[in-house]
Write a protein that holds these residues in place. Structure first.
Motif, PDB file in Angstrom:
ATOM      1  N   ARG A   1      19.994 -20.129   5.487  1.00  0.00           N
ATOM      2  CA  ARG A   1      20.120 -19.235   4.575  1.00  0.00           C
ATOM      3  C   ARG A   1      19.510 -20.638   3.402  1.00  0.00           C
ATOM      4  NH1 ARG A   1      23.541 -14.209   3.003  1.00  0.00           N
ATOM      5  NH2 ARG A   1      21.271 -13.833   1.833  1.00  0.00           N
ATOM      6  N   ILE A   2      18.550 -20.568   2.491  1.00  0.00           N
ATOM      7  CA  ILE A   2      18.865 -21.323   1.279  1.00  0.00           C
ATOM      8  C   ILE A   2      18.265 -21.110   0.279  1.00  0.00           C
ATOM      9  CG2 ILE A   2      16.723 -23.037   0.474  1.00  0.00           C
ATOM     10  CD1 ILE A   2      15.423 -23.395   3.037  1.00  0.00           C
ATOM     11  N   GLY A   3      19.811 -21.152  -0.686  1.00  0.00           N
ATOM     12  CA  GLY A   3      18.982 -21.104  -2.356  1.00  0.00           C
ATOM     13  C   GLY A   3      18.495 -21.660  -3.336  1.00  0.00           C
ATOM     14  N   ILE A   4      17.985 -21.254  -3.764  1.00  0.00           N
ATOM     15  CA  ILE A   4      16.995 -22.110  -4.548  1.00  0.00           C
ATOM     16  C   ILE A   4      17.869 -21.637  -6.142  1.00  0.00           C
ATOM     17  CG2 ILE A   4      14.744 -22.717  -6.060  1.00  0.00           C
ATOM     18  CD1 ILE A   4      13.423 -21.107  -3.669  1.00  0.00           C
ATOM     19  N   LEU A   5      18.190 -22.904  -6.885  1.00  0.00           N
ATOM     20  CA  LEU A   5      18.723 -22.356  -7.905  1.00  0.00           C
ATOM     21  C   LEU A   5      17.592 -22.757  -9.489  1.00  0.00           C
ATOM     22  CD1 LEU A   5      21.656 -21.073  -9.527  1.00  0.00           C
ATOM     23  CD2 LEU A   5      22.918 -24.041  -9.126  1.00  0.00           C
ATOM     24  N   THR A   6      17.120 -22.443 -10.747  1.00  0.00           N
ATOM     25  CA  THR A   6      16.229 -22.499 -10.937  1.00  0.00           C
ATOM     26  C   THR A   6      16.490 -21.262 -12.772  1.00  0.00           C
ATOM     27  OG1 THR A   6      14.236 -23.434 -12.002  1.00  0.00           O
ATOM     28  CG2 THR A   6      14.481 -21.925  -9.648  1.00  0.00           C
ATOM     29  N   PHE A   7      15.043 -21.439 -12.995  1.00  0.00           N
ATOM     30  CA  PHE A   7      15.778 -20.456 -13.871  1.00  0.00           C
ATOM     31  C   PHE A   7      14.643 -19.061 -14.237  1.00  0.00           C
ATOM     32  CE2 PHE A   7      16.441 -24.343 -17.213  1.00  0.00           C
ATOM     33  CZ  PHE A   7      17.709 -24.506 -17.426  1.00  0.00           C
ATOM     34  N   SER A   8      14.809 -18.634 -12.331  1.00  0.00           N
ATOM     35  CA  SER A   8      14.204 -17.637 -12.308  1.00  0.00           C
ATOM     36  C   SER A   8      14.292 -16.160 -12.768  1.00  0.00           C
ATOM     37  CB  SER A   8      14.483 -18.116 -10.803  1.00  0.00           C
ATOM     38  OG  SER A   8      15.263 -17.568  -9.923  1.00  0.00           O
ATOM     39  N   TYR A   9      14.825 -16.216 -13.784  1.00  0.00           N
ATOM     40  CA  TYR A   9      15.034 -14.596 -13.770  1.00  0.00           C
ATOM     41  C   TYR A   9      14.582 -14.739 -15.511  1.00  0.00           C
ATOM     42  CZ  TYR A   9      15.773 -13.722  -9.545  1.00  0.00           C
ATOM     43  OH  TYR A   9      15.646 -13.167  -8.314  1.00  0.00           O
ATOM     44  N   SER A  10      14.220 -15.916 -16.222  1.00  0.00           N
ATOM     45  CA  SER A  10      14.124 -15.892 -17.503  1.00  0.00           C
ATOM     46  C   SER A  10      12.736 -14.884 -17.750  1.00  0.00           C
ATOM     47  CB  SER A  10      13.721 -17.627 -17.886  1.00  0.00           C
ATOM     48  OG  SER A  10      12.651 -17.819 -17.214  1.00  0.00           O
ATOM     49  N   ASN A  11      12.807 -15.260 -19.557  1.00  0.00           N
ATOM     50  CA  ASN A  11      11.432 -14.144 -19.277  1.00  0.00           C
ATOM     51  C   ASN A  11      10.089 -16.021 -20.560  1.00  0.00           C
ATOM     52  OD1 ASN A  11      12.004 -14.953 -22.277  1.00  0.00           O
ATOM     53  ND2 ASN A  11      13.254 -12.995 -22.068  1.00  0.00           N
ATOM     54  N   ASN A  12      10.184 -16.427 -19.113  1.00  0.00           N
ATOM     55  CA  ASN A  12       9.289 -17.455 -19.965  1.00  0.00           C
ATOM     56  C   ASN A  12       8.463 -17.763 -18.752  1.00  0.00           C
ATOM     57  OD1 ASN A  12       8.050 -20.655 -19.737  1.00  0.00           O
ATOM     58  ND2 ASN A  12       9.695 -21.079 -20.399  1.00  0.00           N
ATOM     59  N   PRO A  13       7.018 -17.632 -18.688  1.00  0.00           N
ATOM     60  CA  PRO A  13       5.890 -17.261 -17.649  1.00  0.00           C
ATOM     61  C   PRO A  13       5.687 -18.299 -16.630  1.00  0.00           C
ATOM     62  CG  PRO A  13       5.030 -17.628 -19.589  1.00  0.00           C
ATOM     63  CD  PRO A  13       6.066 -17.070 -20.266  1.00  0.00           C
ATOM     64  N   GLY A  14       6.161 -19.596 -17.477  1.00  0.00           N
ATOM     65  CA  GLY A  14       5.727 -20.840 -16.685  1.00  0.00           C
ATOM     66  C   GLY A  14       8.059 -20.822 -15.654  1.00  0.00           C
ATOM     67  N   SER A  15       8.352 -20.804 -16.116  1.00  0.00           N
ATOM     68  CA  SER A  15       9.969 -20.898 -15.064  1.00  0.00           C
ATOM     69  C   SER A  15       9.398 -19.714 -14.047  1.00  0.00           C
ATOM     70  CB  SER A  15      10.613 -20.509 -16.122  1.00  0.00           C
ATOM     71  OG  SER A  15      11.180 -21.378 -16.904  1.00  0.00           O
ATOM     72  N   VAL A  16       8.760 -18.368 -14.250  1.00  0.00           N
ATOM     73  CA  VAL A  16       9.005 -17.822 -13.191  1.00  0.00           C
ATOM     74  C   VAL A  16       7.956 -18.209 -12.163  1.00  0.00           C
ATOM     75  CG1 VAL A  16      10.110 -16.041 -14.587  1.00  0.00           C
ATOM     76  CG2 VAL A  16       7.954 -15.733 -14.398  1.00  0.00           C
ATOM     77  N   MET A  17       6.333 -18.429 -12.728  1.00  0.00           N
ATOM     78  CA  MET A  17       6.193 -19.293 -11.998  1.00  0.00           C
ATOM     79  C   MET A  17       6.151 -19.515 -11.253  1.00  0.00           C
ATOM     80  SD  MET A  17       3.328 -17.130 -11.868  1.00  0.00           S
ATOM     81  CE  MET A  17       2.680 -15.691 -13.369  1.00  0.00           C
ATOM     82  N   GLN A  18       7.108 -21.173 -11.702  1.00  0.00           N
ATOM     83  CA  GLN A  18       7.129 -22.099 -10.685  1.00  0.00           C
ATOM     84  C   GLN A  18       8.615 -21.563  -9.839  1.00  0.00           C
ATOM     85  OE1 GLN A  18      10.762 -23.769 -10.818  1.00  0.00           O
ATOM     86  NE2 GLN A  18      11.005 -23.040 -12.090  1.00  0.00           N
ATOM     87  N   ALA A  19       9.565 -20.929  -9.966  1.00  0.00           N
ATOM     88  CA  ALA A  19      10.260 -20.138  -8.763  1.00  0.00           C
ATOM     89  C   ALA A  19       9.796 -19.820  -8.378  1.00  0.00           C
ATOM     90  CB  ALA A  19      11.190 -19.634  -9.629  1.00  0.00           C
TER      91      ALA A  19
END
Length: 374
Positions: free
Chosen positions: A5-23
């Motif tokens: 199991r691999i967990g990614i920690l980033t700004f994945s649940y923001s409301n910024n299109p760039g942030s969610v696309m990179q996640a």
């Protein structure tokens, strides 16, 4: 044998299109590299991320910034926040593997040590600690086993870190097993603060082909237009986009942060990630001061122009200058254009060759980091 199991920690649940696309891109890439693993986006949000609190939008800003126009914009942002988040949650549901997941708080983090075999922090400005509050979660301070700590394309957000709170970085960054950064200048920063050698890798959004984004993009109703996408207000950039659209007889589509705006700057429509992709893909030209605005201009092979950010966010210009320099595109400044008919065109054959080379290196790093885990 239990699945890794691999967990990614980033700004994945923001409301910024760039942030969610990179996640989205990093989750998909890791899932392909580790087909037998379960790759999750940890539902942890940076303090206040995506939450339109009046205290953040108004009371933490200098009184001199309280212009009527800005206060009206902040108020509208808060009122339509639920509508905007509905579009983003729809994207999470469609394109984040394993969604919905329970939101994780600081109190819940310790328990994740029993859940994940590897933690990957990044991309985005996860290590930009110039704000008043330092969230060491993104330095994986809660992870007990240092061999589980990996960073991919993490960004400090700026080259000069003198105004950052570096004590937390110095305390926790040396414990990472592998470190890869998004900006080349950050290699020296990691060496200075952590005594570690960092790799220089691509933003995750550039790891996927444009066809994968085209498959989820929503085509806009506008046909021929200049797409002005700006994360930070810039009258100069807007004036440039207006002149460009007028010169070529094109419509001008303005998107400020998550809002499609009228000519007077008034938000008229919220934009979800798929709609934002559609505007990027179908534009005749892109004008932006956004890092991910540049990334997706490259992905969709658009003629684009950028402008430096001025004011309190000026230090973040290093992100833009870095990505332009690595693809030999430092001539894309809107300030340098004097004749629209003589604007230099981008040699995308050369750019795509550079992206392919950088992508291979970035993928090699991820494969190495993932395979060394349990």
């Amino acid at each position: 044998m239990d699945k890794k199991r691999i967990g990614i920690l980033t700004f994945s649940y923001s409301n910024n299109p760039g942030s969610v696309m990179q996640a989205h891109a990093l989750q998909n890439t890791l899932s392909r590299i580790c087909p037998d693993a379960e790759v999750s986006l940890i539902n942890y949000q940076k303090t206040h991320s995506g939450k339109p609190l009046i205290g953040i939008h108004v009371f933490t800003r200098p009184i001199r910034s309280w212009t009527p126009k800005k206060v009206i914009r902040w108020t509208i942002a808060m009122l339509i926040h639920p509508i905007r988040m509905k579009k983003y949650k729809r994207f999470f549901n469609r394109h984040y593997n394993g969604y919905p997941t329970r939101e994780i708080t600081r109190d819940d983090l310790a328990a994740l040590n029993r859940t994940y075999d590897l933690f990957v922090v990044g991309s985005d400005q996860v290590w930009n600690f110039s704000s008043p509050q330092v969230d060491a979660t993104y330095l994986l301070d809660f992870v007990e086993d240092d061999t589980k700590k990996v960073a991919y394309a993490a960004s400090f957000g700026q080259a000069d870190i003198s105004d950052m709170k570096t004590d937390a970085i110095k305390q926790w960054l040396p414990h990472f097993r592998e470190i890869a950064v998004r900006e080349q200048e950050s290699i020296d920063t990691v060496r200075e603060l952590a005594g570690k050698t960092a790799e220089w890798v691509l933003d995750p959004s550039l790891l996927l082909d444009k066809d994968e984004y085209s498959a989820i993009a929503v085509k806009p109703k506008e046909k021929k237009y200049v797409f002005l996408y700006y994360r930070h207000e810039s009258p100069e950039l807007e004036a440039f986009a207006e002149k460009m659209a007028s010169h070529f007889g094109l419509e001008l589509v303005r998107v400020f942060r998550q809002f499609k705006c009228a000519k007077n700057g008034k938000p008229v429509q919220t934009i979800g990630p798929e709609e934002w992709l559609g505007y990027m893909e179908n534009a005749e030209y892109v004008v932006t001061n956004s890092f991910h605005g540049i990334c997706f201009s490259l992905i969709f092979e658009k003629e684009f122009f950028v402008s430096a950010i001025h004011g309190e966010r000026e230090a973040t210009n290093t992100r833009i200058s870095n990505i332009l320099a690595q693809f030999d595109l430092s001539d894309r400044s809107a300030d340098s254009v004097t004749d629209f008919d003589a604007m230099p065109r981008i040699d995308y054959q050369a750019v795509n060759q550079k992206i392919a080379q950088r992508r291979e290196h970035s993928m090699d790093y991820l494969k190495k980091a993932a395979k060394k885990s349990k």
